[in-house]
Design a protein around this motif. Sequence first.
Motif, mmCIF file in Angstrom:
data_model
loop_
_atom_site.group_PDB
_atom_site.id
_atom_site.type_symbol
_atom_site.label_atom_id
_atom_site.label_comp_id
_atom_site.label_asym_id
_atom_site.label_seq_id
_atom_site.Cartn_x
_atom_site.Cartn_y
_atom_site.Cartn_z
ATOM 1 N N GLU A 535 40.706 30.968 30.545
ATOM 2 C CA GLU A 535 40.625 31.401 29.538
ATOM 3 C C GLU A 535 38.836 31.145 28.319
ATOM 4 O O GLU A 535 38.453 31.441 27.772
ATOM 5 C CB GLU A 535 41.795 30.753 27.747
ATOM 6 N N ARG A 538 36.066 32.979 29.590
ATOM 7 C CA ARG A 538 36.731 34.319 29.420
ATOM 8 C C ARG A 538 36.468 34.922 30.620
ATOM 9 O O ARG A 538 35.905 35.921 30.523
ATOM 10 C CB ARG A 538 35.278 34.646 28.823
ATOM 11 N N PRO A 540 39.604 37.006 31.103
ATOM 12 C CA PRO A 540 40.886 37.167 31.241
ATOM 13 C C PRO A 540 41.774 37.704 32.141
ATOM 14 O O PRO A 540 42.857 38.033 32.795
ATOM 15 C CB PRO A 540 41.056 37.652 29.956
ATOM 16 N N SER A 568 43.585 34.852 25.405
ATOM 17 C CA SER A 568 42.445 35.290 26.509
ATOM 18 C C SER A 568 41.844 36.802 26.281
ATOM 19 O O SER A 568 41.116 37.521 26.484
ATOM 20 C CB SER A 568 42.569 34.901 28.290
#
Length: 646
Positions: A535, A538, A540, A568
């Motif tokens: 998360e 970044r 996801p 996320s």
Amino acid sequence: MLVTMKWHGLACQKGVYFPNNGKDRNCCRSYYCGGYGCSATKTRRIHVGTCELNVVSVSMKGLTWFGCVRLKMPQMGLQFGSITMRNSLAVSGVVACNESKLVSEDNRQKELVRRGIDQFDKDPLGQKLPPWGIVSDNSELVSNEKEEDLVESGKDHFDMGSCGQNFPLQQGSDVNNEKIVQSPSLLNNRVTANESRVHFLEETDENELSRRILMLSRSNKIRSALQLLRSMEFSGLQPNRHACNSLLSCLIRHELHEDALRVFEYMKKNEITTGHAYSLILKAVASTKGCESALDMFAELEAFSREKKDFDVIVYNTMISVCGKEKNWVETERIWRSMKENDYHGTQVTYSLLVSIFVRCGRNELALEAYSEMVQNGVKPREDTMHAVIGACSKKGNWDLALNIFQNMLDHGLKPNLIACNALINLLGKAGEIKLAFKVFKILKSLGHTPDEYTWNALLSGLYRANQHVDALQLFERLKREQNYLLNEHLYNTALMSCQKLGLWDRALQLVWQVEASGLSVSTASYNLVIGACEVARKPKVALEVYEHMVHQKCPPDTFTYLSLIRSCIWASLWDEVEEILDQVAPDVSLYNAVIHGMCLRGKTELAKKLYMKMGKSGLKPDGALMLQSLRKNSTKRSRFSTRRR
């Protein structure tokens, strides 16, 4: 028949002859009287006054009885005129009585024979004398040890007469020669045949008799010691405190607690109790009847001791120890306060007990208070007390006091144990004192201790709290190279937390695969840390893959797992994945509010409104304030954007 009497320091014997097998009751009498160790003196019968003797023994046909007598005495000296036995002595249908020539006394004896009385009156102490007994002088008491062995082995014991001779008990008599199972009884009314012995004491020196009780108690000759004590009581003599304490300790050591209580009551009655006696009896009561009974007795004894002033701090230490075994810190504190109110100063043992009990019961503030009082009173703490105080400081966050105690131990040549070192390192790490924590770590190794998993976890946690995440990961790598066998889930999770803060998602994945490969179980918290690292970075899609792997490993996700996944996906605008997650999990207010908040921040107000209405239909209570706040922020951003365009 031989009659022996003692009264006011005089030993007297009377021979009674029964012709015609006892049918002719006109007796031929011979008298002699003398003091202890004096020669016999013949006297003549003169009827002047009447007095009662305390004890008389009658020996006939190998049997010995107790009784009380009344005798006539002239003004000029001790002489015997008539003797009346207050108790009839019956054996196998034969009645033995000493008859006087006085008509009144003769009628009394005839009445006794006619009634066939076979019960004894009570003696001057209020105790009922048995129909048999052994009367001897104290010279036979020490040799009574051999007789105890005979009684214990079930053999016939010997009845010692007043002249120091041994008379075997006749077969067929009503004396029970079975082994005595019950404990010896000193002051109770119900006594057994082989234990109800009162000795005529030729020795009247209390110190010498006390010494004999002391030696018998140390030799575990319980019955002889109790007989001697009862004989001294019967003769108006009193043993010293040391002898009574030794006998009391012997009885408790052999778990004869009832007799120990009787001896203790005797000591209280004669005001010869000591602090040692109080401690012995309180520990015995606590072991047999429980802590509550001991506390009740302590309250009574404390009130009694305030008048006698025979309490000492050892008694308080005893009760503090008793309460500590039950983890009763409330009563421990009350006894401690009471001790100070009664002007007793605690010793090293007192404060060691207090600190240990309070720490074990989680009352660390009381432990620190007791230690502070200990230092103020100038009492030197023991090593175990210092260790316990360091542990209490770690619970209360008082790192400066803990460090001071640690330094004092080193200055006085003491060696803090590994637990105290770990507690201090952990305490310093929580306080952000990383340099001091590593100094203690170096001292730990210099003392010869081997760092364990608690040591490394304290250092890693300290580095993490100090935001030195890179140093924490470096220390973890060093630990993995040098002492891989110490790695556990806590150490891995500490390293994963540093990875999460740094956004090192790939390093976090490697650590999780290593944990799985090592055979250790990976918990939900560990997977959550990896998803959290994704998360922050970044990533996801990687987070979703970790989530799917987590479910495949049958590790149940929790609310924190879904929250991290939703955040996320929202920042990556993966709305389909967000709705899919919401459909898979049970309705949760925190998850819906997090999605609504994220949609509003991303400008998806319509989707947020739809989800808001869906929450109401599902019976969930949405956060309206959060919705309005997000809409206002969104409208403000739009107005600013339109103004700029204009």
